[in-house]
Design a protein around this motif. Structure first.
Motif, PDB file in Angstrom:
ATOM      1  N   CYS A  31      39.235  43.072  56.494  1.00 21.38           N
ATOM      2  CA  CYS A  31      40.278  43.975  56.018  1.00 21.38           C
ATOM      3  C   CYS A  31      40.454  45.141  56.987  1.00 21.38           C
ATOM      4  O   CYS A  31      39.552  45.511  57.728  1.00 21.38           O
ATOM      5  N   SER A  32      41.651  45.723  56.951  1.00 21.81           N
ATOM      6  CA  SER A  32      41.957  46.868  57.786  1.00 21.81           C
ATOM      7  C   SER A  32      41.998  48.131  56.928  1.00 21.81           C
ATOM      8  O   SER A  32      41.734  48.102  55.729  1.00 21.81           O
ATOM      9  N   VAL A  33      42.327  49.242  57.540  1.00 19.25           N
ATOM     10  CA  VAL A  33      42.369  50.542  56.864  1.00 19.25           C
ATOM     11  C   VAL A  33      43.568  50.602  55.925  1.00 19.25           C
ATOM     12  O   VAL A  33      44.668  50.201  56.303  1.00 19.25           O
ATOM     13  N   PRO A  34      43.415  51.123  54.692  1.00 19.67           N
ATOM     14  CA  PRO A  34      42.153  51.451  54.004  1.00 19.67           C
ATOM     15  C   PRO A  34      41.706  50.279  53.136  1.00 19.67           C
ATOM     16  O   PRO A  34      42.534  49.569  52.567  1.00 19.67           O
ATOM     17  N   SER A  35      40.416  50.063  53.015  1.00 22.11           N
ATOM     18  CA  SER A  35      39.904  48.965  52.190  1.00 22.11           C
ATOM     19  C   SER A  35      38.582  49.381  51.555  1.00 22.11           C
ATOM     20  O   SER A  35      37.852  50.228  52.082  1.00 22.11           O
ATOM     21  N   TYR A  36      38.288  48.726  50.408  1.00 22.74           N
ATOM     22  CA  TYR A  36      37.137  49.095  49.590  1.00 22.74           C
ATOM     23  C   TYR A  36      36.446  47.826  49.108  1.00 22.74           C
ATOM     24  O   TYR A  36      37.100  46.814  48.865  1.00 22.74           O
ATOM     25  N   HIS A  37      35.127  47.933  48.940  1.00 19.40           N
ATOM     26  CA  HIS A  37      34.329  46.755  48.581  1.00 19.40           C
ATOM     27  C   HIS A  37      33.274  47.164  47.557  1.00 19.40           C
ATOM     28  O   HIS A  37      32.419  48.016  47.831  1.00 19.40           O
ATOM     29  N   PHE A  38      33.357  46.560  46.370  1.00 22.89           N
ATOM     30  CA  PHE A  38      32.376  46.797  45.313  1.00 22.89           C
ATOM     31  C   PHE A  38      31.783  45.453  44.893  1.00 22.89           C
ATOM     32  O   PHE A  38      32.526  44.508  44.618  1.00 22.89           O
ATOM     33  N   VAL A  39      30.457  45.379  44.833  1.00 23.87           N
ATOM     34  CA  VAL A  39      29.771  44.129  44.499  1.00 23.87           C
ATOM     35  C   VAL A  39      28.826  44.359  43.326  1.00 23.87           C
ATOM     36  O   VAL A  39      27.919  45.186  43.400  1.00 23.87           O
ATOM     37  N   ALA A  40      29.050  43.614  42.240  1.00 27.84           N
ATOM     38  CA  ALA A  40      28.165  43.654  41.068  1.00 27.84           C
ATOM     39  C   ALA A  40      27.042  42.651  41.294  1.00 27.84           C
ATOM     40  O   ALA A  40      27.251  41.439  41.241  1.00 27.84           O
ATOM     41  N   SER A  41      25.850  43.147  41.549  1.00 31.30           N
ATOM     42  CA  SER A  41      24.765  42.298  42.056  1.00 31.30           C
ATOM     43  C   SER A  41      24.220  41.314  41.036  1.00 31.30           C
ATOM     44  O   SER A  41      23.702  40.258  41.412  1.00 31.30           O
ATOM     45  N   GLU A  42      24.331  41.609  39.725  1.00 31.82           N
ATOM     46  CA  GLU A  42      23.680  40.773  38.717  1.00 31.82           C
ATOM     47  C   GLU A  42      24.664  39.885  37.950  1.00 31.82           C
ATOM     48  O   GLU A  42      24.335  39.362  36.879  1.00 31.82           O
ATOM     49  N   PHE A  43      25.865  39.711  38.503  1.00 26.33           N
ATOM     50  CA  PHE A  43      26.887  38.917  37.822  1.00 26.33           C
ATOM     51  C   PHE A  43      27.441  37.859  38.751  1.00 26.33           C
ATOM     52  O   PHE A  43      27.280  37.921  39.969  1.00 26.33           O
ATOM     53  N   GLY A  44      28.106  36.845  38.124  1.00 30.63           N
ATOM     54  CA  GLY A  44      28.536  35.684  38.872  1.00 30.63           C
ATOM     55  C   GLY A  44      30.041  35.517  38.960  1.00 30.63           C
ATOM     56  O   GLY A  44      30.828  36.316  38.445  1.00 30.63           O
ATOM     57  N   HIS A  45      30.415  34.412  39.577  1.00 30.23           N
ATOM     58  CA  HIS A  45      31.796  34.153  39.964  1.00 30.23           C
ATOM     59  C   HIS A  45      32.738  33.998  38.770  1.00 30.23           C
ATOM     60  O   HIS A  45      33.925  34.297  38.873  1.00 30.23           O
ATOM     61  N   MET A  46      32.235  33.551  37.635  1.00 30.69           N
ATOM     62  CA  MET A  46      33.083  33.333  36.464  1.00 30.69           C
ATOM     63  C   MET A  46      32.950  34.434  35.415  1.00 30.69           C
ATOM     64  O   MET A  46      33.538  34.336  34.335  1.00 30.69           O
ATOM     65  N   ASP A  47      32.210  35.473  35.717  1.00 32.69           N
ATOM     66  CA  ASP A  47      31.986  36.528  34.727  1.00 32.69           C
ATOM     67  C   ASP A  47      33.177  37.462  34.561  1.00 32.69           C
ATOM     68  O   ASP A  47      33.133  38.384  33.757  1.00 32.69           O
ATOM     69  N   PHE A  48      34.257  37.219  35.299  1.00 32.27           N
ATOM     70  CA  PHE A  48      35.495  37.983  35.136  1.00 32.27           C
ATOM     71  C   PHE A  48      36.333  37.447  33.966  1.00 32.27           C
ATOM     72  O   PHE A  48      37.280  38.097  33.546  1.00 32.27           O
ATOM     73  N   LEU A  49      35.981  36.261  33.461  1.00 30.54           N
ATOM     74  CA  LEU A  49      36.841  35.555  32.513  1.00 30.54           C
ATOM     75  C   LEU A  49      36.511  35.914  31.062  1.00 30.54           C
ATOM     76  O   LEU A  49      35.478  36.499  30.758  1.00 30.54           O
ATOM     77  N   ASN A  50      37.408  35.475  30.170  1.00 33.00           N
ATOM     78  CA  ASN A  50      37.161  35.618  28.732  1.00 33.00           C
ATOM     79  C   ASN A  50      35.900  34.856  28.327  1.00 33.00           C
ATOM     80  O   ASN A  50      35.512  33.870  28.967  1.00 33.00           O
ATOM     81  N   ASP A  51      35.284  35.266  27.228  1.00 34.76           N
ATOM     82  CA  ASP A  51      34.077  34.599  26.746  1.00 34.76           C
ATOM     83  C   ASP A  51      34.331  33.160  26.317  1.00 34.76           C
ATOM     84  O   ASP A  51      33.432  32.317  26.398  1.00 34.76           O
ATOM     85  N   ASP A  52      35.543  32.870  25.838  1.00 36.97           N
ATOM     86  CA  ASP A  52      35.825  31.535  25.302  1.00 36.97           C
ATOM     87  C   ASP A  52      36.373  30.571  26.346  1.00 36.97           C
ATOM     88  O   ASP A  52      36.891  29.513  26.004  1.00 36.97           O
ATOM     89  N   THR A  53      36.256  30.921  27.639  1.00 37.72           N
ATOM     90  CA  THR A  53      36.712  30.018  28.688  1.00 37.72           C
ATOM     91  C   THR A  53      35.844  28.766  28.709  1.00 37.72           C
ATOM     92  O   THR A  53      34.653  28.811  28.454  1.00 37.72           O
ATOM     93  N   GLY A  54      36.453  27.633  29.065  1.00 35.38           N
ATOM     94  CA  GLY A  54      35.849  26.307  28.918  1.00 35.38           C
ATOM     95  C   GLY A  54      34.671  25.994  29.817  1.00 35.38           C
ATOM     96  O   GLY A  54      34.113  26.869  30.489  1.00 35.38           O
TER      97      GLY A  54
END
Length: 314
Positions: free
Chosen positions: A222-245
Motif C-alpha cells: 500500500c501507498s500513503v496513507p495506509s493503516y494495518h490492524f491485526v487481531a492476533s487471536e482471531f481467524g479468517h471467518m470471525d468477521f461473519l455472523n454466528d449463524d454462517t454455514g
C-alpha cells in the motif's frame, strides 16, 4: 453527578446512534434501473445525507453472512451495500472486478430507488471494502483492473483479511500483489484488517489466508496513507455472523466471533470517520493505544508519510 462522556475510541466499538434498516433489493423491486447484482442494503433509518460503503463478500460466502458488521457500520451513519457477486464461481476473479465496477457505476442512477426518500446517498464519499477474495476484488477495482472505467470516485479502501490466491507463486487471476513495497498506485486512504490465525493450519487443512498472499503483503504494497490492524487471536471467518454455514469450520478461528466483529466494524468506523468526515481522533488514538480495542492486537502499523512507522507504547 455529571456522567463522563464516552471517548470517541470507545464509541466506535459500540452500536451507533442511528436506527438501522436492512433491505434486500430482490424484495424491494424497482422497474427503474435495477442493480447489476442483488444487493443487501443496511442504512440509517433517519433523514439525512450519508456516505456509502460498498462491501464485497469472500469466496463462496453469501452476502447475508455479513449483516451484523454491516449493521454496526450503518448505525454510525453510513449506507452499507453488500452485493451477491455469485453463487458458484471459479478461480478467476476478473468477472467479479468487472461486476464491481458495474455496481459502482450504477449507484448514481439506481441506488435512491431502493432507499426511503429521506435517506440520501452522498456520492461524493464512497468507500470500497471486501473480505477475503472480496478484498482482492476491492483492491482490483481501486487499481483500475476493471474493463469498464468507473465513473464514481472512490474515497477510501478497506481490505478485510484480503487474500490473493493459494500462496506466493499461486495467485489467482488477475494477480494483485506485485511483491514490491508500496507499489500500489492508489491515491486513496487504505485500511487493511488482518487475522492472526488466518495464516495458520487448521489441523490438516491449509490456511485460509496463506502467508505471502494475505493481509501482510497487501499492506506492505500500500501507498500513503495506509493503516494495518491485526487481531492476533482471531481467524479468517470471525468477521461473519454466528449463524454462517459449515464453510467457516475449514479455517482456524477464535473462540467467538462477536469480539472480532465488534473490533473490525469499529476500526472501519474509525477509519471512515477519519477519511470521509475529517474526524481522526478515534483512529489516531487506537494507533497509539491498541490496548483500548476490544481484542488483542499486534502493534498497529501505518504508512502515513514517506517514513514508515510502527506505533507502539514506547
Amino acid at each position: 453527578m455529571v456522567q463522563e462522556r464516552e471517548k470517541p475510541w470507545e464509541v466506535v466499538f459500540k452500536p451507533g446512534r442511528f436506527p438501522v434498516e436492512i433491505r434486500d433489493t430482490r424484495n424491494h423491486g424497482s422497474t427503474t434501473a435495477p442493480p447489476p447484482k442483488p444487493l443487501l442494503l443496511a442504512f440509517p433509518n433517519q433523514s439525512g445525507d450519508y456516505p456509502i460503503v460498498l462491501c464485497f463478500h469472500g469466496f463462496m460466502i453469501p452476502n447475508s453472512s455479513y449483516t451484523q458488521i454491516l449493521h454496526h457500520i450503518a448505525s454510525h451513519g453510513y449506507i452499507t451495500i453488500a452485493p451477491q457477486m455469485y453463487c458458484i464461481t471459479g478461480e478467476n476473479s476478473k468477472p467479479e472486478i468487472d461486476d464491481a465496477a458495474a455496481i459502482l457505476n450504477w449507484l448514481p442512477e439506481g441506488l435512491s430507488y431502493y432507499l426511503p426518500s429521506e435517506v440520501r446517498p452522498d456520492l461524493e464519499y464512497v468507500a470500497v471494502a471486501g473480505h477475503s477474495r472480496g478484498g482482492k476484488v476491492a483492491f482490483g477495482l481501486a487499481l483500475g483492473l476493471a474493463s469498464e472505467k468507473t465513473k464514481v470516485k472512490m474515497s477510501a479502501l478497506v481490505g478485510i483479511d484480503p487474500v490473493d490466491g493459494r500462496g506466493r507463486g499461486h495467485q489467482t487471476e488477475p494477480p494483485i500483489l506485485t511483491y514490491k513495497p508500496h507499489s500500489f498506485d492508489l491515491h486513496i486512504p487504505t485500511l487493511v484488517i488482518g487475522s492472526g490465525l488466518g495464516e495458520k493450519w487448521n489441523l490438516l487443512v491449509p490456511p485460509c489466508a496463506p502467508d505471502g498472499v494475505s493481509h501482510r503483503e497487501f499492506f506492505s504494497e500500500c501507498s500513503v496513507p495506509s493503516y494495518h490492524f491485526v487481531a492476533s487471536e482471531f481467524g479468517h471467518m470471525d468477521f461473519l455472523n454466528d449463524d454462517t454455514g459449515p464453510l467457516t469450520f475449514f479455517c482456524k478461528n477464535g473462540v467467538a466471533r462477536e469480539p472480532m466483529r465488534r473490533f473490525s466494524g469499529g476500526i472501519m468506523v474509525a477509519f471512515l470517520h477519519a477519511c470521509l468526515r475529517n474526524d481522526s481522533e478515534a483512529l489516531n488514538h487506537l494507533l497509539l493505544h491498541p490496548e483500548d480495542a476490544p481484542v488483542t492486537l499486534e502493534p498497529p502499523q501505518s504508512f502515513v508519510t514517506e517514513t514508515y512507522k510502527i506505533f507502539s507504547k514506547l
